[in-house]
Design a protein around this motif. Structure first.
Motif, mmCIF file in Angstrom:
data_model
loop_
_atom_site.group_PDB
_atom_site.id
_atom_site.type_symbol
_atom_site.label_atom_id
_atom_site.label_comp_id
_atom_site.label_asym_id
_atom_site.label_seq_id
_atom_site.Cartn_x
_atom_site.Cartn_y
_atom_site.Cartn_z
ATOM 1 N N LYS A 48 0.834 -1.204 0.000
ATOM 2 C CA LYS A 48 0.000 0.000 0.000
ATOM 3 C C LYS A 48 0.868 1.252 0.000
ATOM 4 O O LYS A 48 1.977 1.255 0.513
ATOM 5 N N VAL A 49 0.340 2.330 -0.570
ATOM 6 C CA VAL A 49 0.995 3.627 -0.464
ATOM 7 C C VAL A 49 0.694 4.138 0.938
ATOM 8 O O VAL A 49 -0.462 4.211 1.338
ATOM 9 N N VAL A 50 1.732 4.480 1.686
ATOM 10 C CA VAL A 50 1.569 4.954 3.050
ATOM 11 C C VAL A 50 1.891 6.442 3.110
ATOM 12 O O VAL A 50 2.955 6.868 2.670
ATOM 13 N N VAL A 51 0.940 7.223 3.637
ATOM 14 C CA VAL A 51 1.150 8.641 3.887
ATOM 15 C C VAL A 51 1.043 8.832 5.392
ATOM 16 O O VAL A 51 0.013 8.534 5.989
ATOM 17 N N SER A 52 2.115 9.305 6.007
ATOM 18 C CA SER A 52 2.122 9.473 7.456
ATOM 19 C C SER A 52 2.953 10.694 7.830
ATOM 20 O O SER A 52 3.609 11.297 6.985
ATOM 21 N N THR A 53 2.936 11.005 9.106
ATOM 22 C CA THR A 53 3.772 12.065 9.643
ATOM 23 C C THR A 53 5.140 11.493 9.990
ATOM 24 O O THR A 53 5.319 10.274 10.071
ATOM 25 N N GLU A 54 6.108 12.376 10.219
ATOM 26 C CA GLU A 54 7.417 11.914 10.689
ATOM 27 C C GLU A 54 7.268 11.148 11.994
ATOM 28 O O GLU A 54 7.900 10.113 12.187
ATOM 29 N N LEU A 55 6.407 11.646 12.880
ATOM 30 C CA LEU A 55 6.183 10.973 14.156
ATOM 31 C C LEU A 55 5.583 9.584 13.943
ATOM 32 O O LEU A 55 5.978 8.623 14.589
ATOM 33 N N GLY A 56 4.641 9.462 13.030
ATOM 34 C CA GLY A 56 4.027 8.171 12.751
ATOM 35 C C GLY A 56 5.020 7.145 12.230
ATOM 36 O O GLY A 56 4.865 5.952 12.445
ATOM 37 N N LEU A 57 6.057 7.625 11.558
ATOM 38 C CA LEU A 57 7.072 6.734 10.983
ATOM 39 C C LEU A 57 8.273 6.534 11.901
ATOM 40 O O LEU A 57 9.224 5.857 11.516
ATOM 41 N N GLU A 58 8.207 7.107 13.091
ATOM 42 C CA GLU A 58 9.320 6.982 14.037
ATOM 43 C C GLU A 58 9.639 5.513 14.289
ATOM 44 O O GLU A 58 8.751 4.708 14.576
#
Length: 89
Positions: A48-58
């Motif tokens: 899937k294409v994932v769109v997240s915040t920097e915090l979400g990808l921590e």
């Protein structure tokens, strides 16, 4: 209960994998919290294409524009989601 036109809140789903596979984009607008986001890894593993915040990808070793798209504002999410919907790549 939040009600916005065009927005559907699913809440708990019976099977997360089936739910993720029903959609082509995983949007993760996390602006607070900690720990690794296992659902993001599941979405990535399912292609899937994932769109997240920097915090979400921590804690996840993924690069913006390569494995994921990073958005840290509402405008950034709108831009990235619009771009995804307009481009098959």
């Amino acid at each position: 209960n939040i009600s916005k036109p065009g927005v559907k809140i699913h809440g708990e789903v019976p099977n997360a994998i089936d739910f993720i596979n029903q959609h082509s984009i995983m949007i993760v607008p996390l602006f607070s919290g900690s720990g690794m986001r296992v659902k993001i890894l599941e979405g990535m593993a399912l292609g899937k294409v994932v769109v997240s915040t920097e915090l979400g990808l921590e804690g996840i070793d993924a690069k913006d524009g390569e494995e994921v798209l990073v958005s840290n504002s509402a405008e950034g999410f709108i831009y990235n989601i619009s771009h995804i919907l307009q481009n098959d790549n």
